[in-house]
Design a protein around this motif. Structure first.
Motif, mmCIF file in Angstrom:
data_model
loop_
_atom_site.group_PDB
_atom_site.id
_atom_site.type_symbol
_atom_site.label_atom_id
_atom_site.label_comp_id
_atom_site.label_asym_id
_atom_site.label_seq_id
_atom_site.Cartn_x
_atom_site.Cartn_y
_atom_site.Cartn_z
ATOM 1 N N ALA A 4 0.826 -1.206 0.000
ATOM 2 C CA ALA A 4 0.000 0.000 0.000
ATOM 3 C C ALA A 4 0.861 1.258 0.000
ATOM 4 N N GLY A 5 1.972 1.238 0.747
ATOM 5 C CA GLY A 5 2.872 2.384 0.778
ATOM 6 C C GLY A 5 3.536 2.625 -0.566
ATOM 7 N N VAL A 6 3.950 1.541 -1.228
ATOM 8 C CA VAL A 6 4.576 1.669 -2.555
ATOM 9 C C VAL A 6 3.585 2.219 -3.565
ATOM 10 N N VAL A 7 2.368 1.699 -3.551
ATOM 11 C CA VAL A 7 1.356 2.158 -4.505
ATOM 12 C C VAL A 7 1.019 3.632 -4.278
ATOM 13 N N SER A 8 0.834 4.023 -3.004
ATOM 14 C CA SER A 8 0.513 5.418 -2.701
ATOM 15 C C SER A 8 1.633 6.347 -3.152
ATOM 16 N N SER A 9 2.878 5.946 -2.893
ATOM 17 C CA SER A 9 4.017 6.777 -3.294
ATOM 18 C C SER A 9 4.113 6.885 -4.810
ATOM 19 N N ALA A 10 3.914 5.768 -5.491
ATOM 20 C CA ALA A 10 3.991 5.777 -6.952
ATOM 21 C C ALA A 10 2.899 6.656 -7.562
ATOM 22 N N LEU A 11 1.679 6.588 -7.030
ATOM 23 C CA LEU A 11 0.597 7.440 -7.535
ATOM 24 C C LEU A 11 0.903 8.914 -7.304
ATOM 25 N N THR A 12 1.510 9.207 -6.162
ATOM 26 C CA THR A 12 1.877 10.599 -5.865
ATOM 27 C C THR A 12 2.875 11.121 -6.888
ATOM 28 N N VAL A 13 3.862 10.305 -7.227
ATOM 29 C CA VAL A 13 4.850 10.708 -8.239
ATOM 30 C C VAL A 13 4.174 10.956 -9.578
ATOM 31 N N ALA A 45 3.987 20.423 -6.325
ATOM 32 C CA ALA A 45 4.109 19.147 -7.041
ATOM 33 C C ALA A 45 5.507 18.563 -6.873
ATOM 34 N N ILE A 46 6.521 19.430 -6.945
ATOM 35 C CA ILE A 46 7.903 18.965 -6.780
ATOM 36 C C ILE A 46 8.119 18.412 -5.370
ATOM 37 N N CYS A 47 7.554 19.084 -4.371
ATOM 38 C CA CYS A 47 7.683 18.601 -2.988
ATOM 39 C C CYS A 47 7.033 17.230 -2.817
ATOM 40 N N PHE A 48 5.878 17.033 -3.447
ATOM 41 C CA PHE A 48 5.228 15.720 -3.374
ATOM 42 C C PHE A 48 6.110 14.653 -4.022
ATOM 43 N N ILE A 49 6.666 14.967 -5.170
ATOM 44 C CA ILE A 49 7.538 14.003 -5.854
ATOM 45 C C ILE A 49 8.743 13.666 -4.980
ATOM 46 N N ALA A 50 9.307 14.690 -4.319
ATOM 47 C CA ALA A 50 10.471 14.456 -3.451
ATOM 48 C C ALA A 50 10.112 13.557 -2.276
ATOM 49 N N LEU A 51 8.948 13.809 -1.630
ATOM 50 C CA LEU A 51 8.530 12.968 -0.503
ATOM 51 C C LEU A 51 8.307 11.521 -0.930
ATOM 52 N N ALA A 52 7.598 11.343 -2.052
ATOM 53 C CA ALA A 52 7.329 9.986 -2.537
ATOM 54 C C ALA A 52 8.618 9.281 -2.920
ATOM 55 N N ALA A 53 9.519 10.024 -3.573
ATOM 56 C CA ALA A 53 10.802 9.431 -3.963
ATOM 57 C C ALA A 53 11.610 9.030 -2.736
ATOM 58 N N ALA A 54 11.548 9.848 -1.671
ATOM 59 C CA ALA A 54 12.266 9.510 -0.444
ATOM 60 C C ALA A 54 11.794 8.184 0.128
ATOM 61 N N GLY A 186 0.138 10.406 3.457
ATOM 62 C CA GLY A 186 -0.110 9.984 4.831
ATOM 63 C C GLY A 186 -0.304 8.484 4.911
ATOM 64 N N ALA A 187 -1.073 7.935 3.957
ATOM 65 C CA ALA A 187 -1.269 6.482 3.920
ATOM 66 C C ALA A 187 0.044 5.761 3.658
ATOM 67 N N ALA A 188 0.902 6.341 2.800
ATOM 68 C CA ALA A 188 2.197 5.718 2.505
ATOM 69 C C ALA A 188 3.057 5.630 3.757
ATOM 70 N N VAL A 189 3.051 6.683 4.584
ATOM 71 C CA VAL A 189 3.829 6.659 5.820
ATOM 72 C C VAL A 189 3.256 5.634 6.798
ATOM 73 N N ALA A 192 3.993 2.148 5.525
ATOM 74 C CA ALA A 192 5.383 1.811 5.212
ATOM 75 C C ALA A 192 5.861 0.658 6.077
ATOM 76 N N THR A 193 5.360 0.595 7.317
ATOM 77 C CA THR A 193 5.678 -0.504 8.236
ATOM 78 C C THR A 193 4.361 -1.050 8.788
ATOM 79 N N PRO A 194 3.691 -1.932 8.041
ATOM 80 C CA PRO A 194 2.345 -2.384 8.435
ATOM 81 C C PRO A 194 2.290 -3.109 9.763
ATOM 82 N N GLU A 195 3.449 -3.589 10.252
ATOM 83 C CA GLU A 195 3.425 -4.401 11.471
ATOM 84 C C GLU A 195 3.528 -3.580 12.747
ATOM 85 N N GLY A 196 3.701 -2.264 12.645
ATOM 86 C CA GLY A 196 3.891 -1.472 13.855
ATOM 87 C C GLY A 196 3.069 -0.207 13.870
ATOM 88 N N GLY A 197 3.083 0.475 15.026
ATOM 89 C CA GLY A 197 2.395 1.749 15.157
ATOM 90 C C GLY A 197 0.904 1.662 14.944
#
Length: 449
Positions: A4-13, A45-54, A186-189, A192-197
């Motif tokens: 889910a984190g990968v998909v959300s980040s990729a869509l953001t990019v 838009a650039i900031c979103f791309i940077a966050l997703a890329a990170a 937010g969903a990507a974060v 990113a670690t589905p087993e915690g938090g």
């Protein structure tokens, strides 16, 4: 990172690149989604791309020099948000949001700038991703939830046409797809670690996790949908404000009751399953898996309790040690499955010969023990032992074949033969071997030759 984190980040990019392409080509659909709405600022838009890329880079490189690439990207995004907030607070005036396509940002009459709530969310999301990169899961989720809340409020504002929810004072509002991308990030974060938090609590197999999974989607989606339907009904003239409020309250109460009922039933089912699992665990720990009789652990506990009761009451306890004669031949000739059937039938016969206060247990193999309590006459021990010999020497029907075994029984008594459980067990075991040497299918008492 979870799927889910990968998909959300990729869509953001993808959306971020689309917005930049829209500014380059003048395509308002890519810039603002809906004609007439505010366009996403290109630096946004650039900031979103940077966050997703990170996040995507972090998923591939969790240590070493490569980790500093996503760290640097999140630092830049956080700094952009802080500098833009400083501009709104009149601390400084740095034209960061005019670095790209500057000549086109003011062409629409209203200058396109990064909105205050957008800048605040970039501060929160940049810090959230930064904390995530360094393993600070709880603080990362807390910051991400803050950004999610701001974006969700903006989406509610768009749905209800409430300007004050979309923008701060008279400043430019947060763009529609900016709010959507904050939800994705937010969903990507969070995932990113589905087993915690937070996500760990949601995905947990516990009763609490089940409750959250059932209630959260309804609580988040149902009230906005109900409110929107009420608003549309009022605008269309189907009913007045008072009726609309009553309808909304009634629907909300009905939804809450239904959700509570469904959740309560789910919790009940989960609790019932937990109890069954506990019972199975307890049974495996204290009962023999083949015969269903108490195992050695349970036998020792019950023997100690029986001796304690007898000591207080001044009564007698008898300990019988049984071994099946000829059982090895059954295993050797007919196989272990046949031997297991003989053991189960023998255990059942022992239980039928005893009172409810007595205990039959299997120590292992073909060795059994029986604890007789509340004995009024020592001769009663002989009666029970002889009854067991008769029952256990009856034919056993195994796979259409009659099998015959017998039993040798050794007996020790409390307090005559000893005080301690181990002592009584050792004496009954020795008496059982005397019964075998005397010809089997017999009863031997400790201390009686």
């Amino acid at each position: 990172m979870g799927t889910a984190g990968v998909v959300s980040s990729a869509l953001t990019v993808v959306v971020g690149i689309g917005v930049l392409f829209g500014w380059e080509t003048g395509n308002w659909t890519l810039k603002s989604i809906v004609p007439g709405l505010v366009a996403m600022n290109p630096v946004t838009a650039i900031c979103f791309i940077a966050l997703a890329a990170a996040l995507l880079i972090w998923d591939k490189a969790t240590s070493g020099l490569r980790l500093w690439v996503p760290v640097a990207l999140t630092a830049v995004v956080t700094l952009c948000g802080l500098l833009r907030l400083g501009t709104y607070l009149r601390v400084w005036d740095l034209p960061l949001d005019r670095l790209v396509f500057a000549s086109r940002l003011d062409s629409g009459g209203v200058p396109n700038r990064m909105a205050p709530n957008t800048a605040l969310n970039f501060c929160l999301m940049g810090l959230a991703v930064g904390h995530l990169l360094f393993g600070r899961l709880k603080s990362a989720h807390f910051l991400a939830l803050g950004a999610l809340s701001t974006a969700f409020i903006a989406l509610i504002g768009y749905a209800y046409s409430v300007t004050s929810l979309v923008q701060v004072a008279a400043f430019i509002p947060m763009a529609l797809h900016t709010a959507v991308l904050f939800l994705l990030m937010g969903a990507a974060v969070l995932w990113a670690t589905p087993e915690g938090g937070v996500t760990g609590a949601i995905t947990s197999s516990s009763a609490g996790g089940s409750v959250i999974r059932r209630m959260l989607p309804t609580l988040i989606l149902a009230p906005p949908v109900l409110g929107w339907l009420r608003l549309q009904g009022e605008l269309a003239g189907f009913f007045g404000p008072a009726f609309g409020v009553a309808l909304f309250v009634g629907a909300t109460v009905a939804m809450g009751l239904a959700l509570t009922w469904v959740t309560a039933k789910a919790v009940d089912r989960g609790e019932a399953e937990r109890r069954r699992a506990d019972e199975i665990t307890l049974r495996l720990a204290h009962f023999d898996g083949l015969t269903g009789l108490p195992n050695r652990l349970m036998f020792e506990d019950r023997l100690r309790q029986a001796l304690a009761r007898a000591q207080r009451a001044g009564s007698t306890v008898a300990l019988l040690f049984l071994d099946l004669d000829g059982f090895k031949n059954v295993n050797d000739v007919l196989g272990h499955d046949a031997g297991d059937q003989v053991l189960k039938q023998a255990a059942h016969r022992m239980e039928t010969a005893l009172r409810s206060v007595d205990t039959a247990a299997r120590l292992g193999g073909d060795e059994f023990t029986i604890v007789l309590e509340q004995i009024k006459n020592v001769n009663d021990i002989e009666v029970v032992a002889q009854r067991l010999l008769v029952l256990l020497s009856q034919p056993y029907l195994v796979a259409g074949t009659e099998v015959r075994v017998s039993a040798s029984v050794g007996v020790s008594t409390f307090p005559t033969d000893g005080q301690a459980p181990a002592e009584l067990l050792s004496q009954a075991d020795a008496a059982m071997y005397r019964a075998k040497r005397a010809g089997k299918n017999q009863v031997a008492f400790h201390g009686v030759s």
